[in-house]
Write an enzyme that holds these catalytic residues in place. Sequence first.
Site, PDB file in Angstrom:
ATOM      1  N   ARG A 296     -11.654  23.544 -16.368  1.00 43.21           N
ATOM      2  CA  ARG A 296     -10.731  24.304 -17.420  1.00 43.21           C
ATOM      3  C   ARG A 296      -9.993  25.572 -16.642  1.00 43.21           C
ATOM      4  NH1 ARG A 296     -13.622  25.932 -23.300  1.00 43.21           N
ATOM      5  NH2 ARG A 296     -11.623  25.441 -24.416  1.00 43.21           N
TER       6      ARG A 296
ATOM      7  N   GLU B 203     -13.327  14.890 -14.936  1.00 45.44           N
ATOM      8  CA  GLU B 203     -11.946  14.245 -14.835  1.00 45.44           C
ATOM      9  C   GLU B 203     -11.778  13.418 -13.501  1.00 45.44           C
ATOM     10  OE1 GLU B 203      -8.702  17.201 -14.412  1.00 45.44           O
ATOM     11  OE2 GLU B 203      -7.194  15.879 -13.670  1.00 45.44           O
TER      12      GLU B 203
ATOM     13  N   GLN C 233     -13.537  11.723 -18.538  1.00 48.68           N
ATOM     14  CA  GLN C 233     -12.232  12.250 -19.047  1.00 48.68           C
ATOM     15  C   GLN C 233     -11.347  11.079 -18.607  1.00 48.68           C
ATOM     16  OE1 GLN C 233     -13.591  16.418 -17.847  1.00 48.68           O
ATOM     17  NE2 GLN C 233     -11.380  16.303 -18.546  1.00 48.68           N
TER      18      GLN C 233
ATOM     19  N   THR D 278       0.894  18.897 -13.723  1.00 52.02           N
ATOM     20  CA  THR D 278       1.641  19.363 -12.422  1.00 52.02           C
ATOM     21  C   THR D 278       2.350  18.210 -11.665  1.00 52.02           C
ATOM     22  OG1 THR D 278       0.209  20.136 -10.824  1.00 52.02           O
ATOM     23  CG2 THR D 278       0.993  21.736 -12.420  1.00 52.02           C
TER      24      THR D 278
ATOM     25  N   ARG E  93      -1.750  24.487  -8.663  1.00 56.54           N
ATOM     26  CA  ARG E  93      -1.747  25.077  -9.863  1.00 56.54           C
ATOM     27  C   ARG E  93      -2.159  26.472  -9.627  1.00 56.54           C
ATOM     28  NH1 ARG E  93      -1.203  24.308 -15.663  1.00 56.54           N
ATOM     29  NH2 ARG E  93      -1.008  22.185 -15.715  1.00 56.54           N
TER      30      ARG E  93
ATOM     31  N   ALA F 152      -5.613  18.964 -18.508  1.00 53.40           N
ATOM     32  CA  ALA F 152      -4.443  19.706 -18.235  1.00 53.40           C
ATOM     33  C   ALA F 152      -3.768  20.243 -19.680  1.00 53.40           C
ATOM     34  CB  ALA F 152      -3.461  18.850 -17.721  1.00 53.40           C
TER      35      ALA F 152
ATOM     36  N   GLU G 209      -6.908  25.184 -22.332  1.00 55.97           N
ATOM     37  CA  GLU G 209      -7.347  25.908 -21.211  1.00 55.97           C
ATOM     38  C   GLU G 209      -6.801  27.541 -21.398  1.00 55.97           C
ATOM     39  OE1 GLU G 209      -5.327  22.838 -18.601  1.00 55.97           O
ATOM     40  OE2 GLU G 209      -6.812  23.263 -17.655  1.00 55.97           O
TER      41      GLU G 209
ATOM     42  N   PHE H 256     -14.974  19.782 -19.833  1.00 54.70           N
ATOM     43  CA  PHE H 256     -14.424  20.832 -18.989  1.00 54.70           C
ATOM     44  C   PHE H 256     -13.757  20.851 -17.640  1.00 54.70           C
ATOM     45  CE2 PHE H 256     -18.219  22.145 -21.554  1.00 54.70           C
ATOM     46  CZ  PHE H 256     -17.352  22.563 -22.678  1.00 54.70           C
TER      47      PHE H 256
HETATM   48  N1  LUZ Z   1      -5.591  17.906 -13.979  1.00 56.70           N
HETATM   49  C1  LUZ Z   1      -4.317  17.235 -13.085  1.00 56.70           C
HETATM   50  C2  LUZ Z   1      -5.270  18.938 -14.502  1.00 56.70           C
HETATM   51  O1  LUZ Z   1      -4.698  16.268 -12.665  1.00 56.70           O
HETATM   52  N2  LUZ Z   1      -3.328  17.931 -12.938  1.00 56.70           N
HETATM   53  C3  LUZ Z   1      -3.060  18.995 -13.823  1.00 56.70           C
HETATM   54  O2  LUZ Z   1      -2.059  19.443 -13.462  1.00 56.70           O
HETATM   55  C4  LUZ Z   1      -4.133  19.642 -14.360  1.00 56.70           C
HETATM   56  N3  LUZ Z   1      -3.894  20.856 -14.982  1.00 56.70           N
HETATM   57  C5  LUZ Z   1      -4.818  21.520 -15.736  1.00 56.70           C
HETATM   58  C6  LUZ Z   1      -6.123  20.678 -15.824  1.00 56.70           C
HETATM   59  N4  LUZ Z   1      -6.307  19.466 -15.203  1.00 56.70           N
HETATM   60 MO1  MOS Z   2      -8.967  19.789 -16.968  1.00 55.43          MO
HETATM   61  S1  MOS Z   2      -9.574  21.243 -15.926  1.00 55.43           S
HETATM   62  O1  MOS Z   2      -7.958  19.882 -17.888  1.00 55.43           O
HETATM   63  O2  MOS Z   2      -9.972  18.219 -16.702  1.00 55.43           O
END
Ligand code: LUZ
Ligand code: MOS
Length: 755
Positions: free
Chosen positions: A336, A226, A191, A434, A304, A503, A706, A222
């Site tokens: 997610r 990331e 991601q 955030t 979060r 996010a 999400e 999901f």
């Molecule tokens: N990833 C991130 C996220 O690095 N910061 C966020 O605020 C966030 N929020 C939801 C999902 N992934």
């Molecule tokens: Mo996400 S939990 O938006 O990789």
Amino acid sequence: MKNTDSYSHLRGESLYIDDLNTQQGCLFGLVFDAPLAHAKILELDYAKAETIDGVVKIFTYQDIPGQNQIGGIIQDEPLLAENDIHYWGQPIAFIVAKSDAIAKKARQLISLKTEALPVITTATEAFKKNEFVCAPRSFKMGNTVNAFKTCDYIFEADTFSNGQEHLYLETQGAYAECGENSKIKVTASTQGPTQVQKAIAKVLGIGMHQIEVDVIRLGGGFGGKEDQASAWAALVALATNHLHKPVKLVLNRHDDMRMTGKRHPYESTFKIGLTKDLKIQAFEATFLQNAGAAADLSPAIAERTLFHATNAYFIKNVYTKVLSCKTNLPPNTAFRGFGGPQGMFVIESAIAKAAEMLNIPAYKIQEANLLQENDAFSYGQIATQVEAKNTWQTAVKDFDFEKEVKLVAQFNSHNDALKKGISVMPICFGISFTNTPMNQASALVHIYQDGSIGFSTGAIEMGQGVNTKLKQIVAQTFGLSLNKVLVETTNTTRVANTSPSAASSTADLNGKALQIACITLKNRLSVIAKAELNTTDKAIYFKDQAVYNLQNKESIAWETLIQTAFLKRISLTEQAYYVTPIINFDKTAEKGQPFAYHVYGTAISTVTVDCLRGNYAIDSVKIIHDFGKSMNLDIDMGQVEGALAQGIGWMTSEELVYDKNGRLLSNALSTYKVPDVYAMPKIVVVKALESEGNEMALLKSKAVGEPPLMYGIGTYFAIQNAIKAFNKNYCLKFDAPLTPQKVLKNLYNAFKNNS
Ligand code: LUZ
Ligand code: MOS
């Protein structure tokens, strides 16, 4: 408009890492990982494994030319273990061989001598031993201590919500090739291509410019890709860099489930205070987050949790605190909702507890405290364009809630072995990373001489349909049909310094950048069109592959316009950049306006519990969801349904089990139950709330990835209510997932209602 990937998906033509035509001589990687959760490494012996015919090399941390470090937020995560092991499944060595089968044989011949150390698997244990991955955070509004003194009722309890396996259909993987001048190209299932590029540069000790990361699409992310796609990409890059050969690594399902982190389990406590009119006056919660063995994204996820600790309610006095506890589990990561669901589970538990003690339905308390226009969140943001009441009231009316409640009561009075339960679940989810600096994106658009268009952004297609939405932006802006528009792969050389696709913000951020690029090009082309059509700028419009003069309906074909522009030496390429305006957050004060906007919704869930067996069926989930002005309702509906399924799974059947030694027992689909077609509600209704949308959403079409996951929390409380209808002595427990085993126990255990 359907998802433009459907055709190639259905025909099996969509490309994933394991489908790629690799270069000649491609080698295959396999990870040798820790067979225990916490230990000192005394000796690693792979000499015998390396003698097998077809094994090319076995890499350890000693072969890393740069830094042995892949930590994102905090530099606390080695790529390959050095002297200690911190979790079961931690990568120790990387076997590279001529085939997968040979690599597997070699893996069995590696021997490891260790000295076992005590293992921590739960957040509470880590908390007691003062083991944390980062400093605690807390949000405060008003004064809870004083407010509790004015409360007529105060309730406290412990809660637990378990982790969750991402179970992306495509497991983690990456493929590396070498180019000229020591350049390495990595095709990854990530991601976050820029994070992967950065991690590889650091591990190899070279510049980011020497690494190109390309992503075609993911078979699901999901959140699991990331931050946790870097290791595999760095390993193949390490091997390619050393061997000058293409190398591929695709984890098998067992390896993936064992080696990767999941949603964070949370052990939390709450204290809620209400006055007689059911207004929540004060709320306190302490969240113990099971972070696992390294920080990964835990600090951001913890944050979060605090942002969503009061869900869709206004509470004047709030004090919430989160501690990221260091344990010997694989580093837990984004999933997610990103800590939001864990926070919302606790406030919903608190309300359910209060309702139980006051002997009223929870929805009376929920409804009395819904967020209203200009209410403040505990982090200082003022709620605007609030749709909490609107979605609630629409759901109650459209889905005939009063009647549903009566039907459930009637059913329960006529049935002994089957009991029904009903619940309402409002949601409120903040949109934006955030971490404010992450809210930026760019796009690159080429109009070719024949009028066709290829574009790139930082967005990763992972099944959520972002490519379709992006194509819509281009086609709509230029008045073209979709077959003139192509989305290129996501590539760090074409679009650099990208935020991960996460996010729920991918379409908003990348789509806005893309829109800016297209509008700039359109303005440039308008000058040409105006001259050709002999009219003013304002009087022309782009439609049906042509540009029209509003006054006399004369037109020039799109292709002709592009040829003319090219001959007049007008640039047909544009790069654009977008940042979310307004947002900010001050971590010292823990106040600010971190979110561009919020997404709202309300779900009504009805379930039937089989009180002889403990299993249950979800009769229906009916949702009023705030899409804003959806730009693609097919895709958005798909997101709501998928998220609901995933939320239901998390709350009911997906039970992650580690033994005391930190070994994952639920390590296969036979022992870890994801929702299947039978687990889905028999009836799912999703209705769009008529709302204005928000300027900061792409075409006012609100982010959708999400937020709807949290509707699943409603089913947890509906099942609880059904249990209560059967077992009058049952005292609500907040211990998710609520598996049939637990339901059965709860149906027959007589708990004393000790207030
Ligand atoms: N990833 C991130 C996220 O690095 N910061 C966020 O605020 C966030 N929020 C939801 C999902 N992934
Ligand atoms: Mo996400 S939990 O938006 O990789």
